[in-house]
Design a protein around this motif. Structure first.
Motif, mmCIF file in Angstrom:
data_model
loop_
_atom_site.group_PDB
_atom_site.id
_atom_site.type_symbol
_atom_site.label_atom_id
_atom_site.label_comp_id
_atom_site.label_asym_id
_atom_site.label_seq_id
_atom_site.Cartn_x
_atom_site.Cartn_y
_atom_site.Cartn_z
ATOM 1 N N ALA A 201 33.937 34.974 26.480
ATOM 2 C CA ALA A 201 32.675 34.908 25.866
ATOM 3 C C ALA A 201 32.786 35.599 24.448
ATOM 4 O O ALA A 201 32.125 34.595 23.295
ATOM 5 N N ILE A 202 34.615 35.863 24.068
ATOM 6 C CA ILE A 202 34.743 36.403 22.142
ATOM 7 C C ILE A 202 34.559 34.350 21.498
ATOM 8 O O ILE A 202 34.093 33.981 20.853
ATOM 9 N N GLU A 203 35.240 33.715 22.913
ATOM 10 C CA GLU A 203 35.321 32.080 22.510
ATOM 11 C C GLU A 203 34.482 31.618 22.436
ATOM 12 O O GLU A 203 34.270 30.871 21.256
ATOM 13 N N ALA A 204 32.827 31.894 23.101
ATOM 14 C CA ALA A 204 32.476 31.085 23.020
ATOM 15 C C ALA A 204 31.021 31.778 21.710
ATOM 16 O O ALA A 204 30.659 31.011 21.440
ATOM 17 N N VAL A 205 31.307 32.467 21.600
ATOM 18 C CA VAL A 205 30.462 33.099 20.555
ATOM 19 C C VAL A 205 30.497 33.970 19.510
ATOM 20 O O VAL A 205 29.595 34.321 19.047
#
Ligand code: FAD
Length: 429
Positions: A201-205
């Motif tokens: 999730a961190i990588e995506a958003v």
């Protein structure tokens, strides 16, 4: 130990917290659960200050279990934030429109892990599994309640509390099979639920959205995300309103695919599409039912009482249905103990169950049925459908703040005291 026994039907949040609260007050309890073991789904659930106060009243171990497994917003600057509300529709980057705080911030747990902790507080053997209640009979002569199960067996208790959830069999006994409140109704919304790894999730958003609670809003759809499992996972729930209806009222879930979720959120900002792509290719969608069209007219009949979703199943937009189950457990356990203590021999013969349940009904029905209606309203706010609010973020913030205040600043201890006073009055007359 008082010489009477309470049967609790259902071992969800309501049944288990009530069982703990009664067990530690010295009251005999047996739980009858239709499943083969204790269990909850692998999704998140959040609790506010009202729920935590209720946990403490049930038993300190309940609150301790919650504190052990809960996950707050990870950023210290968002410690008190319930949700940041984002206009997630259209193009461009997400923008926070307003923030709602609730005194404690967002506190999410993984349902299955929380339940596992709660169950440790119960003695071995308190629950009988694979026991699906089919009907209930009140036997006038010896004042026992007879519970019949679908396997052909039956059990007796001095009183029964139905904690058997939204499609409660106990509710059908209380209100009558033909009553419109015997069954819940479809709210026109359904939800996709997923847990996604925090690192993805961190990588995506980015860190801010992944590590803290966010409500992503758009027309006819909204998605909420918050961290669970001490920040290892992000709980994602995506709601959609559709005019199509739900095909099978007896089945609340049906299989769906990630493509369906992407289709339902087409037109939302690119970061939403990125979040959706982190979900598994196959998942379930959950029909959102509630008791809003036909609220029950009473929470009890004779020696049989309803508690939790069985009494007041709500859509989940306040994130408070589970918390209200725990408030219920705190109030009912307080009343039952008060009834035992007012008896001179304290052995529990002739416990005035009907008066206890009447005081419970008086204490809990109005608040919990308000939640059902308010939850529908704020769910519509999030999807820019609420009458008089639409996409007006200033009005939306006012409405949500006021309503979240009613949920979270409730003084559960005071409610217990008032319910006890009400019971004492009923017993005097
Ligand atoms: C998508 C979604 C998100 C939510 N998020 C939140 C949140 O963030 N915060 C919050 O506070 N609430 C939330 N809620 C609401 C919350 O999940 C419910 O209010 C709560 O779980 C209800 O608990 P319960 O014990 O009353 O019922 P249930 O959890 O439904 O438990 C009922 C139990 O009874 C058993 N049972 C059923 N029928 C029978 C029978 N005939 N005989 C014997 N046993 C039976 C079932 O197997 C089950 O174990 C959410 C709900 C949904 C759908």
């Amino acid at each position: 130990m008082p010489n009477f026994e309470i049967a609790i039907v259902g071992a969800g949040i309501a049944g288990v917290t009530l069982a703990i609260a009664l067990h530690y007050r010295g009251i005999n309890v047996t739980i009858y659960e239709s499943a083969r073991a204790f269990g909850e789904i692998g999704a998140g659930v959040a609790f506010g200050p009202n729920a935590v106060q209720a946990m403490r009243i049930c038993h300190e171990g309940v609150e301790q279990a919650f504190q052990r497994v809960r996950t707050r917003n990870i950023w210290p600057s968002k410690e008190k934030v319930w949700f940041d509300y984002v206009d997630a529709y259209g193009q461009g980057e997400p923008k926070i429109e307003f923030t709602v705080s609730n005194g404690m911030g967002q506190s999410g747990v993984h349902r299955a892990i929380f339940l596992e902790q709660l169950v440790k507080l119960l003695p071995e053997g308190i629950a009988k599994f694979s026991k699906r209640v089919s009907s209930i009979e009140e036997n006038g002569a010896d004042k026992k309640v007879v519970i019949h199960f679908t396997d052909g067996t039956s059990a007796e208790a001095d009183a029964v509390v139905g904690c058997d959830g939204i499609k409660s069999a106990v509710r059908r006994h209380v209100v009558g099979e033909d009553s419109p409140s015997a069954w819940p109704g479809y709210t026109g919304k359904y939800a996709y639920r997923a847990l996604v790894p925090m690192s993805d999730a961190i990588e995506a958003v980015g860190k801010e959205i992944a590590e803290n609670a966010f409500m992503h809003m758009g027309p006819d759809g909204h998605m909420l995300t918050f961290p669970v499992n001490h920040g290892a996972l992000v709980n994602l729930v995506a709601f959609k309103t559709s005019s199509e209806g739900w095909d099978d009222p007896l089945r609340m879930t049906k299989p769906a695919r990630q493509e369906d979720l992407l289709r339902d959120f087409a037109g939302y900002k690119p970061y939403i599409q990125k979040l959706i792509k982190l979900t598994k290719p196959e998942m379930d969608i959950w029909a959102i039912y509630d008791l809003g069209d036909h609220p029950v007219s009473t929470f009890y009949k004779g020696r049989v009482c309803l508690l939790g979703d069985a009494a007041h199943a709500t859509s989940p937009h306040h994130g408070a249905g589970g918390g209200f189950c725990i408030e219920d457990s705190a109030v009912l356990a307080t009343l039952l103990l008060a009834a035992v203590e007012t008896r001179a021999d304290k052995e529990g013969k002739d416990i005035p169950f009907e008066s206890v349940f009447a005081a419970f009904d008086a204490s809990r029905r109005e608040r919990s049925q308000w939640l059902v209606q308010s939850s529908r309203f704020i769910g519509d706010c999030y999807q820019w459908r609420a009458e008089g609010v639409d996409r007006d973020f200033v009005r939306m913030e006012e409405e949500i703040n006021r309503r979240v205040g009613i949920v979270s600043t409730f003084d559960v201890m005071d409610a217990c005291e008032k319910a006890k006073e009400d019971l004492a009055r009923r017993l005097r007359t």
